[in-house]
Design an enzyme around this catalytic site. Structure first.
Site, PDB file in Angstrom:
ATOM      1  N   CYS A  96       0.828  -1.208   0.000  1.00 49.17           N
ATOM      2  CA  CYS A  96       0.000   0.000   0.000  1.00 49.17           C
ATOM      3  C   CYS A  96       0.865   1.262   0.000  1.00 49.17           C
ATOM      4  CB  CYS A  96      -0.907  -0.023   1.221  1.00 49.17           C
ATOM      5  SG  CYS A  96      -1.829   1.496   1.451  1.00 49.17           S
ATOM      6  N   CYS A 117       0.385   3.411   3.190  1.00 48.26           N
ATOM      7  CA  CYS A 117       1.085   2.836   4.357  1.00 48.26           C
ATOM      8  C   CYS A 117       2.572   3.187   4.281  1.00 48.26           C
ATOM      9  CB  CYS A 117       0.911   1.320   4.407  1.00 48.26           C
ATOM     10  SG  CYS A 117      -0.696   0.787   5.036  1.00 48.26           S
ATOM     11  N   HIS A 126      -8.846   7.414   2.548  1.00 49.78           N
ATOM     12  CA  HIS A 126      -8.343   8.786   2.584  1.00 49.78           C
ATOM     13  C   HIS A 126      -9.457   9.757   2.253  1.00 49.78           C
ATOM     14  CE1 HIS A 126      -7.762   7.241  -1.520  1.00 49.78           C
ATOM     15  NE2 HIS A 126      -7.971   8.467  -1.940  1.00 49.78           N
ATOM     16  N   GLY A 146     -14.053   6.319  -8.533  1.00 53.28           N
ATOM     17  CA  GLY A 146     -12.796   7.034  -8.769  1.00 53.28           C
ATOM     18  C   GLY A 146     -11.694   6.715  -7.780  1.00 53.28           C
ATOM     19  N   HIS A 187      -6.334   2.684   0.388  1.00 54.79           N
ATOM     20  CA  HIS A 187      -6.123   2.981   1.811  1.00 54.79           C
ATOM     21  C   HIS A 187      -7.036   4.180   2.064  1.00 54.79           C
ATOM     22  CE1 HIS A 187      -3.134   3.604   5.364  1.00 54.79           C
ATOM     23  NE2 HIS A 187      -4.085   4.527   5.499  1.00 54.79           N
ATOM     24  N   ASN A 245     -13.579   8.802  -2.148  1.00 53.33           N
ATOM     25  CA  ASN A 245     -14.080   7.932  -3.209  1.00 53.33           C
ATOM     26  C   ASN A 245     -14.040   6.501  -2.696  1.00 53.33           C
ATOM     27  OD1 ASN A 245     -14.249  10.131  -5.060  1.00 53.33           O
ATOM     28  ND2 ASN A 245     -12.053   9.981  -5.433  1.00 53.33           N
ATOM     29  N   HIS A 276      -4.206   0.892   8.450  1.00 51.11           N
ATOM     30  CA  HIS A 276      -4.730   0.625   7.110  1.00 51.11           C
ATOM     31  C   HIS A 276      -6.186   0.158   7.141  1.00 51.11           C
ATOM     32  CE1 HIS A 276      -4.482  -0.587   2.849  1.00 51.11           C
ATOM     33  NE2 HIS A 276      -5.332  -1.538   3.216  1.00 51.11           N
ATOM     34  N   HIS A 282      -9.999  13.640   0.775  1.00 50.83           N
ATOM     35  CA  HIS A 282      -9.404  14.783   0.077  1.00 50.83           C
ATOM     36  C   HIS A 282      -9.977  16.060   0.692  1.00 50.83           C
ATOM     37  CE1 HIS A 282      -8.255  12.387  -3.641  1.00 50.83           C
ATOM     38  NE2 HIS A 282      -9.178  11.591  -3.133  1.00 50.83           N
TER      39      HIS A 282
HETATM   40  P1  AMP Z   1      -8.381   8.492  -5.067  1.00 55.98           P
HETATM   41  O1  AMP Z   1      -8.370   8.554  -6.576  1.00 55.98           O
HETATM   42  O2  AMP Z   1      -9.599   9.073  -4.417  1.00 55.98           O
HETATM   43  O3  AMP Z   1      -8.075   7.083  -4.586  1.00 55.98           O
HETATM   44  O4  AMP Z   1      -7.208   9.430  -4.586  1.00 55.98           O
HETATM   45  C1  AMP Z   1      -5.871   9.041  -4.591  1.00 55.98           C
HETATM   46  C2  AMP Z   1      -5.062  10.292  -4.585  1.00 55.98           C
HETATM   47  O5  AMP Z   1      -3.760   9.957  -4.154  1.00 55.98           O
HETATM   48  C3  AMP Z   1      -4.922  10.960  -5.955  1.00 55.98           C
HETATM   49  O6  AMP Z   1      -5.433  12.285  -5.883  1.00 55.98           O
HETATM   50  C4  AMP Z   1      -3.412  10.938  -6.220  1.00 55.98           C
HETATM   51  O7  AMP Z   1      -2.945  12.097  -6.862  1.00 55.98           O
HETATM   52  C5  AMP Z   1      -2.854  10.786  -4.819  1.00 55.98           C
HETATM   53  N1  AMP Z   1      -1.550  10.135  -4.735  1.00 55.98           N
HETATM   54  C6  AMP Z   1      -1.170   8.962  -5.284  1.00 55.98           C
HETATM   55  N2  AMP Z   1       0.109   8.664  -4.967  1.00 55.98           N
HETATM   56  C7  AMP Z   1       0.548   9.691  -4.187  1.00 55.98           C
HETATM   57  C8  AMP Z   1       1.781   9.993  -3.537  1.00 55.98           C
HETATM   58  N3  AMP Z   1       2.842   9.176  -3.610  1.00 55.98           N
HETATM   59  N4  AMP Z   1       1.863  11.136  -2.822  1.00 55.98           N
HETATM   60  C9  AMP Z   1       0.805  11.977  -2.729  1.00 55.98           C
HETATM   61  N5  AMP Z   1      -0.383  11.739  -3.311  1.00 55.98           N
HETATM   62  C10 AMP Z   1      -0.524  10.627  -4.018  1.00 55.98           C
HETATM   63 ZN    ZN Z   2      -2.381   1.278   3.635  1.00 55.37          ZN
END
Ligand code: AMP
Ligand code: ZN
Length: 112
Positions: A5, A8, A99, A92, A97, A86, A47, A101
């Site tokens: 992940c 993580c 999160h 989307g 993991h 999402n 996680h 936004h």
């Molecule tokens: P989602 O599409 O809702 O799963 O959001 C995942 C988000 O993680 C996207 O907006 C990506 O730009 C962001 N993302 C993916 N890898 C990284 C990373 N290494 N550092 C910061 N953001 C990331």
């Molecule tokens: Zn994770």
């Protein structure tokens, strides 16, 4: 810790991130591909694959995330903001993991 992940690995420091805040429960960092001038990600350190795994056993971390979001938004004077998550590929989700936004810094349009 889920070895496969990316978030993580960010929480553990294995992958670098632009950290905004962390405590025992929550890690907050800048999205690597921001869609608004302020685009932060709030993750529980423990996680969970997504919002569909939130239960009464782990929702304290989610409450902590929203408390932290309010506090950081005030502290950084981000103005009006939107918080979204999402849940599932069709919605989307690309990182599995949990999160949230936080989007701010410009006038936001409609949700979809
Ligand atoms: P989602 O599409 O809702 O799963 O959001 C995942 C988000 O993680 C996207 O907006 C990506 O730009 C962001 N993302 C993916 N890898 C990284 C990373 N290494 N550092 C910061 N953001 C990331
Ligand atoms: Zn994770």
């Amino acid at each position: 810790m889920n070895r496969d992940c990316v978030f993580c690995k960010i929480v553990s420091g294995e992958i670098p991130s632009k950290k905004i805040y962390e405590d025992d429960t929550v890690y907050v960092f800048e999205d690597i591909n921001p869609v608004t001038p302020i685009h932060w990600l709030f993750v529980p350190k423990k996680h969970l694959s997504g919002a569909g795994e939130i239960t009464s056993e782990n929702s304290d971390a989610v409450a902590k995330i929203f408390e932290t979001a309010a506090s950081l938004a005030n502290e950084h004077a981000v103005g009006d903001y939107r918080i979204v998550t999402n849940c599932g590929k069709g919605a989307g989700q690309t990182v599995f993991h949990l999160h949230f936004h936080l989007l701010a810094g410009r006038q936001l349009g409609e949700m979809v």
